[in-house]
Write an enzyme that holds these catalytic residues in place. Sequence first.
Site, PDB file in Angstrom:
ATOM      1  N   ASP A   1       0.832  -1.196   0.000  1.00  0.00           N
ATOM      2  CA  ASP A   1       0.000   0.000   0.000  1.00  0.00           C
ATOM      3  C   ASP A   1       0.869   1.249   0.000  1.00  0.00           C
ATOM      4  O   ASP A   1       1.996   1.251   0.507  1.00  0.00           O
ATOM      5  CB  ASP A   1      -0.893   0.042   1.248  1.00  0.00           C
ATOM      6  CG  ASP A   1      -1.971  -1.016   1.230  1.00  0.00           C
ATOM      7  OD1 ASP A   1      -2.216  -1.604   0.165  1.00  0.00           O
ATOM      8  OD2 ASP A   1      -2.567  -1.240   2.295  1.00  0.00           O
ATOM      9  N   ARG A   2       0.299   2.310  -0.514  1.00  0.00           N
ATOM     10  CA  ARG A   2       1.003   3.597  -0.510  1.00  0.00           C
ATOM     11  C   ARG A   2       1.455   3.979   0.886  1.00  0.00           C
ATOM     12  O   ARG A   2       2.573   4.469   1.087  1.00  0.00           O
ATOM     13  CB  ARG A   2       0.082   4.676  -1.083  1.00  0.00           C
ATOM     14  CG  ARG A   2       0.696   6.058  -1.195  1.00  0.00           C
ATOM     15  CD  ARG A   2      -0.299   7.046  -1.791  1.00  0.00           C
ATOM     16  NE  ARG A   2       0.334   8.314  -2.108  1.00  0.00           N
ATOM     17  CZ  ARG A   2      -0.272   9.308  -2.761  1.00  0.00           C
ATOM     18  NH1 ARG A   2      -1.532   9.168  -3.134  1.00  0.00           N
ATOM     19  NH2 ARG A   2       0.369  10.432  -3.020  1.00  0.00           N
TER      20      ARG A   2
END
Length: 226
Positions: free
Chosen positions: A54-55
Site C-alpha cells: 500500500d502507498r
Amino acid sequence: MLEILYQDAHLVAINKPHGLLVHQSPIARDAEEFALQLLRDQLNQTVYPSHRLDRKTSGVLLFALDKESDRIMQQMFQNRQVEKKYWAIVRGFAPSAMTIDYALKNENEIFQDAVTHFKTLEQYQIGVPFGKHATSRYSLVEAMPETGRMHQLRKHFAHILHPIIGDRPHGCNKQNRFWLEKFQMNTMLLHASELSFIHPYSNEKMVIKADLSDEFKRVLEILRSN
C-alpha cells in the site's frame, strides 16, 4: 535515492518509504513519484515489481530485473512460497497470539479466503482516557499474512477491533485524530519488516529485512516513555 536492501543479477529489494506508490494508479492521481520509476532511473534499467505494498505502508519491496525472474517471483508469491512479516501498532491490548481467518471481498465483490497470523511484541498505555478505559492502550504486533489480499492486514485488524493506528478508512478516526493533534503524527503505522524465500537461481535461503521508518521509531519512543 531509494534505500537498496539487496541486489543481484536477478532481484533487487528496497525499503519503500511511507507515502510512495509502487506504480501509477488511477485511484491516486495526485502522486508524481513512484517506486518503479524511481528505482528504474536509479539503476538505469527496467524493473518489475514482484508484489505490492500500500502507498501508506513502508518496508521491504521486491523487484525483478528481467522478465523470467519476474515470472518466477510472481509465481512464488502466488504459491505462498514467500514468507512476509509486518510490524504494526494497533489500538488496544491485542491477544498474545492469534490467527485471523476471515474472508475478504475483492474489487469484484467476490469473497476470497484470507488468513493472518500475528503475535503481540509489546503493550503500552498512555495516560489519556479513551472510551471506557482510563488510559489509551496500544500494542506492537508482528503479523504474518498467509494470503495476500488487498488491504488484508488493515481489514483483519479492524475486524478484531484492534485497528492499525493512522489507517484510513479502516482505522479508528478518534485515535487518528488524537495522534495527529497531540503528536502531529498522520502516518499509518504498518511496516513490511521482512521477506524470506528460497532464491530461484542460487537456491539459497534469502531473508531481507527493512529498518523501521523514522516516524514509526518516533511513535515507539513516545509509547515506551509513557
